[in-house]
Design a protein around this motif. Sequence first.
Motif, PDB file in Angstrom:
ATOM      1  N   TYR A 116       0.780  -1.174  -0.033  1.00  0.00           N
ATOM      2  CA  TYR A 116       0.028   0.109  -0.214  1.00  0.00           C
ATOM      3  C   TYR A 116       0.908   1.255  -0.044  1.00  0.00           C
ATOM      4  O   TYR A 116       0.685   2.267  -0.691  1.00  0.00           O
ATOM      5  N   ALA A 117       1.700   1.049   0.963  1.00  0.00           N
ATOM      6  CA  ALA A 117       2.774   2.583   0.957  1.00  0.00           C
ATOM      7  C   ALA A 117       3.491   2.903  -0.309  1.00  0.00           C
ATOM      8  O   ALA A 117       3.539   3.935  -0.747  1.00  0.00           O
ATOM      9  N   THR A 118       3.969   1.881  -1.016  1.00  0.00           N
ATOM     10  CA  THR A 118       4.755   2.077  -2.366  1.00  0.00           C
ATOM     11  C   THR A 118       3.619   2.310  -3.443  1.00  0.00           C
ATOM     12  O   THR A 118       3.990   3.396  -4.093  1.00  0.00           O
ATOM     13  N   TYR A 119       2.583   1.796  -3.488  1.00  0.00           N
ATOM     14  CA  TYR A 119       1.541   2.397  -4.253  1.00  0.00           C
ATOM     15  C   TYR A 119       1.053   3.820  -4.305  1.00  0.00           C
ATOM     16  O   TYR A 119       1.093   4.557  -4.918  1.00  0.00           O
ATOM     17  N   ALA A 120       0.958   4.154  -2.796  1.00  0.00           N
ATOM     18  CA  ALA A 120       0.559   5.571  -2.518  1.00  0.00           C
ATOM     19  C   ALA A 120       1.398   6.633  -2.810  1.00  0.00           C
ATOM     20  O   ALA A 120       1.332   7.450  -3.507  1.00  0.00           O
ATOM     21  N   ALA A 121       2.788   6.100  -2.677  1.00  0.00           N
ATOM     22  CA  ALA A 121       4.165   7.071  -2.799  1.00  0.00           C
ATOM     23  C   ALA A 121       4.053   7.109  -4.391  1.00  0.00           C
ATOM     24  O   ALA A 121       4.500   8.299  -4.914  1.00  0.00           O
ATOM     25  N   SER A 122       3.841   5.950  -5.291  1.00  0.00           N
ATOM     26  CA  SER A 122       3.805   6.052  -6.728  1.00  0.00           C
ATOM     27  C   SER A 122       2.874   7.177  -7.322  1.00  0.00           C
ATOM     28  O   SER A 122       3.157   7.832  -7.784  1.00  0.00           O
ATOM     29  N   GLN A 123       1.743   7.060  -6.510  1.00  0.00           N
ATOM     30  CA  GLN A 123       0.651   7.734  -7.088  1.00  0.00           C
ATOM     31  C   GLN A 123       1.074   9.390  -6.699  1.00  0.00           C
ATOM     32  O   GLN A 123       0.902  10.456  -7.521  1.00  0.00           O
ATOM     33  N   ALA A 124       1.702   9.678  -5.384  1.00  0.00           N
ATOM     34  CA  ALA A 124       1.998  11.052  -5.300  1.00  0.00           C
ATOM     35  C   ALA A 124       3.030  11.494  -6.281  1.00  0.00           C
ATOM     36  O   ALA A 124       3.145  12.505  -6.597  1.00  0.00           O
ATOM     37  N   TYR A 125       3.969  10.513  -6.520  1.00  0.00           N
ATOM     38  CA  TYR A 125       5.058  11.061  -7.437  1.00  0.00           C
ATOM     39  C   TYR A 125       4.605  11.291  -8.761  1.00  0.00           C
ATOM     40  O   TYR A 125       4.881  12.597  -9.441  1.00  0.00           O
ATOM     41  N   GLN A 126       3.630  10.376  -9.376  1.00  0.00           N
ATOM     42  CA  GLN A 126       3.041  10.806 -10.651  1.00  0.00           C
ATOM     43  C   GLN A 126       2.218  12.249 -10.489  1.00  0.00           C
ATOM     44  O   GLN A 126       2.357  12.731 -11.739  1.00  0.00           O
TER      45      GLN A 126
END
Length: 522
Positions: free
Chosen positions: A240-250
């Motif tokens: 979950y944390a990785t997916y959320a961080a990816s969305q924030a980066y995009q």
Amino acid sequence: MPPPLPLSSMLLALTICAAPAQAAEGHYQTKAPYAPQQDPATYAAPPAGFQPIYTQLVARHGARGLTGMKSDAALYAMWRQAAAQDALTPLGRELGPDILALMQANALLGYGVAGIERPGYGNLSQTGIEEHRQLAVRMLARLPTLFAQVGQDAATAPRQLVTIHSGVDRARDSARFFTQSLLEHAPALAPLLYLPPAPAPYPQGRKAVVQSDGVNRFLLYAHKLAPQTDFVADRANPHYATYAASQAYQYYERTKQLHALMDAPARKPEAAAHARHVLERLFAPAFLDQLERSGASFADTGSYTFTSADGQLTRTMTGSGKTVIRSLHAAATKLYELYAIAAGMRHEMPADFGRYMPAEDARYYAYIADHEDFYQKGPATTESSGVTWRFALALRDDFFKEVDALAKGDLRHAAKLRFTHAEMIIPLASAMGLQQALAPLPVSASDSYQSNQWRGQNVSPLAANMQWDVYRNSAGQLIVRLLYNEKETDFQASCDGARMAPGGVFYDYAKLKTCYGHVAAR
């Protein structure tokens, strides 16, 4: 420990490849062909009583072609218009055929190469294939007793060579050529190669997208996790944390603030001066004036058909029209992109794009590339609060988890081999706090090549890699050495207390993980 494996021509190959290759000359930044950054003969010996028990790697894919028909087709459209207006210099007349040759080389890239499933744009070049083949050879040369023991015990106490990749062709193929080379020189390791199942089922709450064994997007494509393939809704899920961080980066990639930072150099007087210097060697000044003042533009439109030399493969490529040249600066930067990519395609494309890009201009456009990568992929600004690298924390943690297993006596893995992209290698360097990654800058800082020492050719050339070698003594103490682009490299400065000796390159693992705040799972 037994002597090195007397297999194949391993020792001869290792001897031949022991000395670092020479990097291609030029200003190619993250498109620089790979060369190891330290002579293996100068590596430090481990402290007395320690023997190698494990190694792990993450590597960027090798040298490749263009990822799509974009910059080349847009620049070729500009060239054709200039040709129609008789607005080319003698050197400029040679540019068009060279662009067309580069387009053909990319359209057919990988044709006839065993291991390349679908020829075309984005594939590894012969240089890229060889980069990974030799990287494997040097790993064997660095740790011969480890791989000798692992090979000797393959039948009685097998230890896996875990191999994962992003799922993108060039990363998958880099994994394949690396492991092929590894097994050619140490065939006793063949039964130990293991591609674990991909994380599943994802996306959560939707029809699962099946990924091939060996694919791990959450570790190796985390910069571009997508709802349709990777959606994670459950906060308790480990991804979950990785997916959320990816969305924030995009989201960060789309912000006006980022694009204002990235575009800042184009607004300075030197941008116009360099563009004129490059382009007036190729195009008539009046033609360039027309582009600069009349709103003319050139896009990657049209279709091009290319056939292989043996006549067995024909490919038709059609531009999307989304890459558009509207300024002299844009035209010159597109030419720099072709100059940089051609450096890693010298086997496929003999044309010398260096003659179109004088050294002083190549250095300037290298600065432009580094400036953009620093803010988009690198440390970025202090105000961005690590958004450019937090999605790589899971990859950093994966390195620690592997050594945690060893600390618990779990020796099932002899090595873990990961293959990814610059968009993960660069953030990982920041997440690790490596000196090469340097530090973020305030938004208000005046960025220049003199004040900012971040260089793509050092942080993430093609086939860039990070490796951890793990050693153990009879008391069970684990120590780690980090190699970055095959150079012995310090962990973050706050971990100096974990060194086995002042200024040394070996770190006590228990102290190292404490320094990074890593907590081993129970």
